[in-house]
Design a protein around this motif. Sequence first.
Motif, PDB file in Angstrom:
ATOM      1  N   THR A   4       0.826  -1.207   0.000  1.00 47.17           N
ATOM      2  CA  THR A   4       0.000   0.000   0.000  1.00 47.17           C
ATOM      3  C   THR A   4       0.859   1.254   0.000  1.00 47.17           C
ATOM      4  N   THR A   5       1.855   1.307   0.867  1.00 50.07           N
ATOM      5  CA  THR A   5       2.733   2.467   0.919  1.00 50.07           C
ATOM      6  C   THR A   5       3.460   2.640  -0.402  1.00 50.07           C
ATOM      7  N   PHE A   8       1.215   4.195  -3.171  1.00 48.22           N
ATOM      8  CA  PHE A   8       1.015   5.640  -3.065  1.00 48.22           C
ATOM      9  C   PHE A   8       2.276   6.409  -3.446  1.00 48.22           C
ATOM     10  N   TYR A  33      -7.926  12.880  -5.394  1.00 47.46           N
ATOM     11  CA  TYR A  33      -7.691  11.742  -4.500  1.00 47.46           C
ATOM     12  C   TYR A  33      -6.943  10.653  -5.255  1.00 47.46           C
ATOM     13  N   SER A  35      -6.516   6.291  -4.948  1.00 49.16           N
ATOM     14  CA  SER A  35      -7.067   5.138  -4.240  1.00 49.16           C
ATOM     15  C   SER A  35      -6.581   3.831  -4.844  1.00 49.16           C
ATOM     16  N   TYR A  45      -8.119   1.655   0.078  1.00 46.97           N
ATOM     17  CA  TYR A  45      -7.195   2.642   0.645  1.00 46.97           C
ATOM     18  C   TYR A  45      -7.271   3.899  -0.200  1.00 46.97           C
ATOM     19  N   ASN A  47      -6.147   8.457  -0.266  1.00 44.26           N
ATOM     20  CA  ASN A  47      -5.769   9.728   0.348  1.00 44.26           C
ATOM     21  C   ASN A  47      -6.304  10.838  -0.537  1.00 44.26           C
ATOM     22  N   SER A  52      -2.916  14.004   3.055  1.00 49.29           N
ATOM     23  CA  SER A  52      -2.113  12.964   2.411  1.00 49.29           C
ATOM     24  C   SER A  52      -2.002  11.681   3.231  1.00 49.29           C
ATOM     25  N   ARG A  53      -2.568  11.682   4.440  1.00 50.98           N
ATOM     26  CA  ARG A  53      -2.562  10.451   5.233  1.00 50.98           C
ATOM     27  C   ARG A  53      -3.365   9.376   4.513  1.00 50.98           C
ATOM     28  N   ILE A  54      -2.878   8.152   4.509  1.00 48.99           N
ATOM     29  CA  ILE A  54      -3.613   7.052   3.891  1.00 48.99           C
ATOM     30  C   ILE A  54      -4.728   6.616   4.839  1.00 48.99           C
ATOM     31  N   SER A  55      -5.951   6.622   4.330  1.00 46.02           N
ATOM     32  CA  SER A  55      -7.116   6.165   5.086  1.00 46.02           C
ATOM     33  C   SER A  55      -7.619   4.883   4.437  1.00 46.02           C
TER      34      SER A  55
END
Length: 84
Positions: A4-5, A8, A33, A35, A45, A47, A52-55
Amino acid sequence: MNFTTNFFHILQAVEQAKGMDQVGPNSYEYTMYTSCMNLDQGILYFNCYDDSRISAVDMNKENLNSSDLVVYDLFKKQEINFIN
């Protein structure tokens, strides 16, 4: 670095910043955004431009058979994590 990181970070290379691409008078194109979806775990996922935080939204915790629309407040102010 987890998937995931890494995802992004890769997409940041093509992110469109506000004010860079004018499409009309006082109108600019930008990346609102980003995703991705983990299909194995059923987690979305994302942001947003201003946060910019991943939600994440765990789709396993939603009633997918419901006809009700579920709405989340996505566009929030950037949260800063002060470490001192």
